[in-house]
Scaffold this active site. Structure first.
Site, mmCIF file in Angstrom:
data_model
loop_
_atom_site.group_PDB
_atom_site.id
_atom_site.type_symbol
_atom_site.label_atom_id
_atom_site.label_comp_id
_atom_site.label_asym_id
_atom_site.label_seq_id
_atom_site.Cartn_x
_atom_site.Cartn_y
_atom_site.Cartn_z
ATOM 1 N N ARG A 67 0.839 -1.203 0.000
ATOM 2 C CA ARG A 67 0.000 0.000 0.000
ATOM 3 C C ARG A 67 0.875 1.254 0.000
ATOM 4 O O ARG A 67 0.522 2.281 -0.586
ATOM 5 C CB ARG A 67 -0.895 0.013 1.247
ATOM 6 C CG ARG A 67 -1.914 -1.123 1.279
ATOM 7 C CD ARG A 67 -2.684 -1.104 2.591
ATOM 8 N NE ARG A 67 -3.717 -2.128 2.673
ATOM 9 C CZ ARG A 67 -3.528 -3.359 3.151
ATOM 10 N NH1 ARG A 67 -2.337 -3.722 3.591
ATOM 11 N NH2 ARG A 67 -4.522 -4.212 3.218
ATOM 12 N N ASP A 112 -10.014 -4.502 8.528
ATOM 13 C CA ASP A 112 -9.059 -5.511 9.011
ATOM 14 C C ASP A 112 -9.692 -6.370 10.109
ATOM 15 O O ASP A 112 -9.447 -7.573 10.189
ATOM 16 C CB ASP A 112 -7.779 -4.833 9.518
ATOM 17 C CG ASP A 112 -7.120 -3.979 8.427
ATOM 18 O OD1 ASP A 112 -7.309 -4.310 7.242
ATOM 19 O OD2 ASP A 112 -6.457 -2.981 8.771
ATOM 20 N N ARG A 150 -11.944 -8.902 8.542
ATOM 21 C CA ARG A 150 -11.135 -10.001 7.992
ATOM 22 C C ARG A 150 -10.625 -10.914 9.111
ATOM 23 O O ARG A 150 -10.531 -12.128 8.955
ATOM 24 C CB ARG A 150 -9.971 -9.419 7.171
ATOM 25 C CG ARG A 150 -10.467 -8.800 5.873
ATOM 26 C CD ARG A 150 -9.368 -8.132 5.070
ATOM 27 N NE ARG A 150 -9.856 -7.758 3.749
ATOM 28 C CZ ARG A 150 -9.294 -6.848 2.964
ATOM 29 N NH1 ARG A 150 -8.209 -6.195 3.375
ATOM 30 N NH2 ARG A 150 -9.797 -6.583 1.785
ATOM 31 N N HIS A 181 -2.522 0.298 8.913
ATOM 32 C CA HIS A 181 -3.243 -0.485 7.885
ATOM 33 C C HIS A 181 -2.232 -0.918 6.822
ATOM 34 O O HIS A 181 -2.202 -0.385 5.711
ATOM 35 C CB HIS A 181 -4.362 0.384 7.293
ATOM 36 C CG HIS A 181 -5.155 -0.306 6.232
ATOM 37 N ND1 HIS A 181 -5.867 -1.466 6.459
ATOM 38 C CD2 HIS A 181 -5.352 -0.009 4.935
ATOM 39 C CE1 HIS A 181 -6.450 -1.836 5.340
ATOM 40 N NE2 HIS A 181 -6.162 -0.976 4.391
HETATM 41 N N1 NAD Z 1 -8.436 1.790 3.514
HETATM 42 C C1 NAD Z 1 -8.800 0.608 3.087
HETATM 43 O O1 NAD Z 1 -9.120 -0.281 3.870
HETATM 44 C C2 NAD Z 1 -8.843 0.327 1.603
HETATM 45 C C3 NAD Z 1 -9.429 -0.850 1.108
HETATM 46 C C4 NAD Z 1 -9.465 -1.052 -0.273
HETATM 47 C C5 NAD Z 1 -8.932 -0.096 -1.142
HETATM 48 N N2 NAD Z 1 -8.369 1.020 -0.615
HETATM 49 C C6 NAD Z 1 -7.825 2.074 -1.478
HETATM 50 O O2 NAD Z 1 -8.907 2.806 -2.033
HETATM 51 C C7 NAD Z 1 -8.468 3.406 -3.264
HETATM 52 C C8 NAD Z 1 -9.477 3.099 -4.362
HETATM 53 O O3 NAD Z 1 -9.468 1.729 -4.686
HETATM 54 P P1 NAD Z 1 -10.414 1.164 -5.846
HETATM 55 O O4 NAD Z 1 -10.209 -0.293 -5.881
HETATM 56 O O5 NAD Z 1 -11.774 1.729 -5.699
HETATM 57 O O6 NAD Z 1 -9.711 1.842 -7.135
HETATM 58 P P2 NAD Z 1 -10.407 2.160 -8.551
HETATM 59 O O7 NAD Z 1 -9.305 2.381 -9.519
HETATM 60 O O8 NAD Z 1 -11.437 1.131 -8.857
HETATM 61 O O9 NAD Z 1 -11.168 3.526 -8.289
HETATM 62 C C9 NAD Z 1 -10.509 4.738 -8.017
HETATM 63 C C10 NAD Z 1 -11.304 5.834 -8.693
HETATM 64 O O10 NAD Z 1 -10.732 7.095 -8.325
HETATM 65 C C11 NAD Z 1 -10.913 7.958 -9.439
HETATM 66 N N3 NAD Z 1 -10.034 9.123 -9.325
HETATM 67 C C12 NAD Z 1 -8.696 9.199 -9.532
HETATM 68 N N4 NAD Z 1 -8.280 10.466 -9.328
HETATM 69 C C13 NAD Z 1 -9.368 11.190 -8.975
HETATM 70 C C14 NAD Z 1 -9.568 12.541 -8.618
HETATM 71 N N5 NAD Z 1 -8.553 13.421 -8.581
HETATM 72 N N6 NAD Z 1 -10.814 12.948 -8.330
HETATM 73 C C15 NAD Z 1 -11.861 12.080 -8.348
HETATM 74 N N7 NAD Z 1 -11.724 10.782 -8.676
HETATM 75 C C16 NAD Z 1 -10.495 10.339 -8.979
HETATM 76 C C17 NAD Z 1 -10.596 7.069 -10.644
HETATM 77 O O11 NAD Z 1 -11.102 7.613 -11.858
HETATM 78 C C18 NAD Z 1 -11.270 5.763 -10.237
HETATM 79 O O12 NAD Z 1 -12.590 5.662 -10.745
HETATM 80 C C19 NAD Z 1 -7.063 2.851 -3.519
HETATM 81 O O13 NAD Z 1 -6.083 3.770 -3.105
HETATM 82 C C20 NAD Z 1 -7.024 1.601 -2.671
HETATM 83 O O14 NAD Z 1 -5.720 1.229 -2.328
HETATM 84 C C21 NAD Z 1 -8.320 1.241 0.718
#
Ligand code: NAD
Length: 308
Positions: free
Chosen positions: A88, A148, A151, A175
């Site tokens: 990450r 987490d 899970r 995380h």
């Molecule tokens: N904290 C957690 O527990 C957790 C869990 C899963 C995923 N994540 C994180 O969440 C994020 C999203 O994951 P995902 O699988 O949905 O990715 P994804 O690629 O499916 O979706 C991300 C979206 O963000 C949009 N985007 C990018 N830049 C942007 C901006 N400036 N303004 C508005 N929209 C914008 C993209 O167009 C895309 O549609 C990742 O960083 C991932 O690592 C965190």
């Protein structure tokens, strides 16, 4: 109750769907930078309303923050997810710029909002929002521990051979694959310590499987997971929206709690209408406290990469 979700990708759309299905919010605004993408996801989700029985209105917009005005809660999921083999932490270069711009645009139109940060590396992204906005610390919440912990409960139930609803437990710390601290000592099966049922070796396997829970799914899916992350975010949003006073581990700014300062790290908090209503200081043993310190050091090293 108006909720904005920035990023209409896998996690953002899943989060919007669970919020709608739970039927507690009047409006969810999905915003994405990709032309037409949020509009499409919102329309598709709205076409499930009569089937799933919800009244929440979901609208999609392309990068127009004026439509997010007066949001009670804003969720930031925008940014890139990891691919198999990535940590990450490697996402910081791209995601820091996105999270900084998105949070300031949101606050411009909703100065009293509560922000839930999801984008990774999440503890550092939550810290970035603290350092670059003027929101009070009770209104910036990093989501990681709720996922987490879910899970962890899944792995515990698997080891116990019983239903997940019988199991309780929490994951504190960072995380990340190495920073998570599943509290096996405090996990229970209907109030009975799980150590009554599982050997130390089996519990250690549960702990290690929990820590790499995200990486395991990323390997299987080719990108990071979305159902459980979306459900976890929706639970935090519901706790705030419905003033539930529920306890979740969340990444929050610490000011002496757990002996830590100037860092966002996963600790138990009570969530209600004001956001973080209380940080819960539970008594950890020496090994758990040592793990918290090591986890904090790793998060601090990533925070140091931010250009503040
Ligand atoms: N904290 C957690 O527990 C957790 C869990 C899963 C995923 N994540 C994180 O969440 C994020 C999203 O994951 P995902 O699988 O949905 O990715 P994804 O690629 O499916 O979706 C991300 C979206 O963000 C949009 N985007 C990018 N830049 C942007 C901006 N400036 N303004 C508005 N929209 C914008 C993209 O167009 C895309 O549609 C990742 O960083 C991932 O690592 C965190």
């Amino acid at each position: 109750m108006k909720v904005t979700v920035v990023g209409a990708g896998a996690v953002g759309a899943s989060c919007a769907e669970y919020i709608a299905i739970k039927n507690f919010a009047s409006e969810v605004v999905l915003l994405d930078i990709k032309e037409g993408y949020a509009e499409g996801k919102a329309m598709d989700l709205m076409q499930t309303a009569s089937l799933n029985g919800f009244d929440t209105k979901i609208t999609g917009i392309t990068n127009d923050y004026s439509k997010t005005v007066n949001s009670d809660i804003c969720v930031i999921t925008s940014g890139i997810p990891r691919k198999p083999g990535m940590t990450r932490e490697e996402l910081i270069g791209i995601n820091a710029g996105i999270v900084k711009t998105v949070s300031s645009s949101l606050i411009k139109h909703s100065p009293n909002t509560i922000i839930i940060v999801v984008s990774n590396p999440m503890d550092t992204m939550a810290y970035l929002v603290h350092k670059t906005t003027s929101l009070p610390k009770s209104k910036i919440i990093g989501m990681g521990g709720a996922l987490d912990s879910a899970r962890f409960k899944y792995r515990l139930a698997e080891a116990l051979g019983g239903p997940i609803s019988d199991v309780d437990g929490m994951v504190l710390g960072g995380h990340s694959d190495t920073g998570m601290i599943p509290l096996t000592r405090m996990a229970t099966r209907n109030g009975v310590p799980v150590s009554e049922f599982l050997s130390a070796d089996r519990l250690n396997t549960v702990k290690e499987d929990t820590k790499v829970g995200g990486a395991t799914l990323t390997k299987l899916l080719g990108t990071s997971a979305w159902y459980a992350p979306g459900a976890a975010v929706s639970s935090l949003v519901q706790a705030i929206a419905c003033d539930q006073k529920k306890m979740f581990p969340c990444s929050v700014m610490l000011d002496g709690e757990y002996g830590l300062n100037d860092i966002c790290l996963g600790v138990p908090v009570i969530l209600g209408k004001n956001g973080i209503e209380k940080i819960v200081n539970i008594e950890l043993n020496k090994a758990e406290m040592d793990n918290m310190k090591t986890s904090a050091e790793a998060v601090k090293a990533v925070n140091d990469l931010l250009e503040l």
